[in-house]
Scaffold this motif. Structure first.
Motif, PDB file in Angstrom:
ATOM      1  N   LEU A  82       0.818  -1.087   0.108  1.00 13.02           N
ATOM      2  CA  LEU A  82       0.053  -0.070  -0.024  1.00 13.02           C
ATOM      3  C   LEU A  82       0.847   1.392   0.125  1.00 13.02           C
ATOM      4  O   LEU A  82       1.670   1.474   0.853  1.00 13.02           O
ATOM      5  N   VAL A  83       0.628   2.186  -1.064  1.00 16.38           N
ATOM      6  CA  VAL A  83       1.265   3.478  -1.061  1.00 16.38           C
ATOM      7  C   VAL A  83       0.406   4.532  -1.230  1.00 16.38           C
ATOM      8  O   VAL A  83      -0.367   4.459  -2.160  1.00 16.38           O
ATOM      9  N   THR A  84       0.559   5.336  -0.181  1.00 17.56           N
ATOM     10  CA  THR A  84      -0.589   6.594  -0.195  1.00 17.56           C
ATOM     11  C   THR A  84       0.348   7.815  -0.236  1.00 17.56           C
ATOM     12  O   THR A  84       0.939   8.053   0.447  1.00 17.56           O
ATOM     13  N   HIS A  85      -0.250   8.783  -1.080  1.00 17.92           N
ATOM     14  CA  HIS A  85       0.221  10.394  -1.016  1.00 17.92           C
ATOM     15  C   HIS A  85      -0.825  11.272  -0.792  1.00 17.92           C
ATOM     16  O   HIS A  85      -1.968  10.970  -1.325  1.00 17.92           O
ATOM     17  N   ILE A  86      -0.557  12.342  -0.186  1.00 18.09           N
ATOM     18  CA  ILE A  86      -1.653  13.213   0.018  1.00 18.09           C
ATOM     19  C   ILE A  86      -1.285  14.747  -0.562  1.00 18.09           C
ATOM     20  O   ILE A  86       0.084  14.993  -0.658  1.00 18.09           O
ATOM     21  N   ASP A  87      -2.307  15.518  -0.624  1.00 23.63           N
ATOM     22  CA  ASP A  87      -1.983  16.887  -0.847  1.00 23.63           C
ATOM     23  C   ASP A  87      -1.275  17.652   0.511  1.00 23.63           C
ATOM     24  O   ASP A  87      -1.980  17.628   1.403  1.00 23.63           O
TER      25      ASP A  87
END
Length: 238
Positions: A200-205
């Motif tokens: 799982l790889v998550t990026h946010i602003d």
């Protein structure tokens, strides 16, 4: 394990692959810092791409887009949404299923109500669903009915897991960023074991805390057989 049994187990693991990571034993992402949520002043495009590898190396890919509008309500938020499009890439043999999927309007998530931490509080199917019990029951059924008709057996397992396929993360819109890989062993009826590798790889602003991209990939392995399933969520301005 015989050919039918192995393929049946792999089908189950393929269904599991698109379900919530939390229910597969993955440690939940840390909660984001509590604070007043900031709603974007303009509409956003939410996209979900589901890709599942099929027998023979073919793939089924479903891409669905929604228009989302955010409104702050108290310390939380309400998100209205409408489906914009659905594209399906599938082998010719699955053309009737692909046509039905293109016509399906999936808006059950909306309106989404978020609490002060940005977590969905009114989702009918959440990441807290007890999928572990469903998976254990499915694998137990595999051991008990290994000699049953393979088509009927696989259909039964799909029915057991179908409700879990469409589950969305509670923190979909305001997730915790980061990356993790977890491997889980799945006991098989003949005493051997299959394996799920979950990434799982998550990026946010960084300015708003809103989702940028969230990618989940699950590789299922049984002996010399391997299948891959992927899910990608993207939130971006038009």
């Amino acid at each position: 394990m015989g050919r039918i049994n192995r393929r049946s187990v792999l089908e189950v693991m393929g269904v599991m692959a698109l379900a919530p990571l939390a229910a597969l034993g993955v440690t939940a992402a840390p909660a984001r810092a509590t604070g007043k949520l900031s709603a974007p002043p303009h509409a956003m495009r939410l996209q979900r791409v589901l890709e599942r590898e099929l027998v023979g190396g073919a793939a089924l890919v479903v891409t669905r887009d929604w228009e989302c509008r955010f409104e702050v309500v108290g310390r939380g938020m309400q998100i209205a949404g409408r489906q914009l499009s659905c594209e399906v890439e599938a082998p010719a043999a699955l053309a009737p299923l692909a046509a039905l999927e293109r016509q399906r309007d999936v808006t059950g998530l909306f309106p989404a109500l978020l609490d002060a931490d940005g977590r969905i509080v009114n989702s009918p199917a959440t990441a807290d669903s007890d999928m572990t019990s469903a998976v254990d029951a499915a694998l137990a059924a595999l051991g008990k009915h290994a000699s049953a008709d393979s088509r009927s057996f696989i259909a039964q397992l799909h029915q057991t897991s179908a409700a879990l396929v469409s589950t969305v993360p509670l923190d979909l819109f305001f997730p915790a960023p980061g990356a993790s890989t977890v491997t889980r062993t799945i006991p098989l009826p003949d005493g051997t074991a299959g394996e799920l590798e979950i990434t799982l790889v998550t990026h946010i602003d960084p300015a708003s805390g809103l989702l940028d991209t969230c990618e989940k990939m699950i590789v299922s392995r049984i002996a010399d057989t391997q299948r891959t399933a992927k899910e990608r969520w993207t939130l971006a301005a038009f």
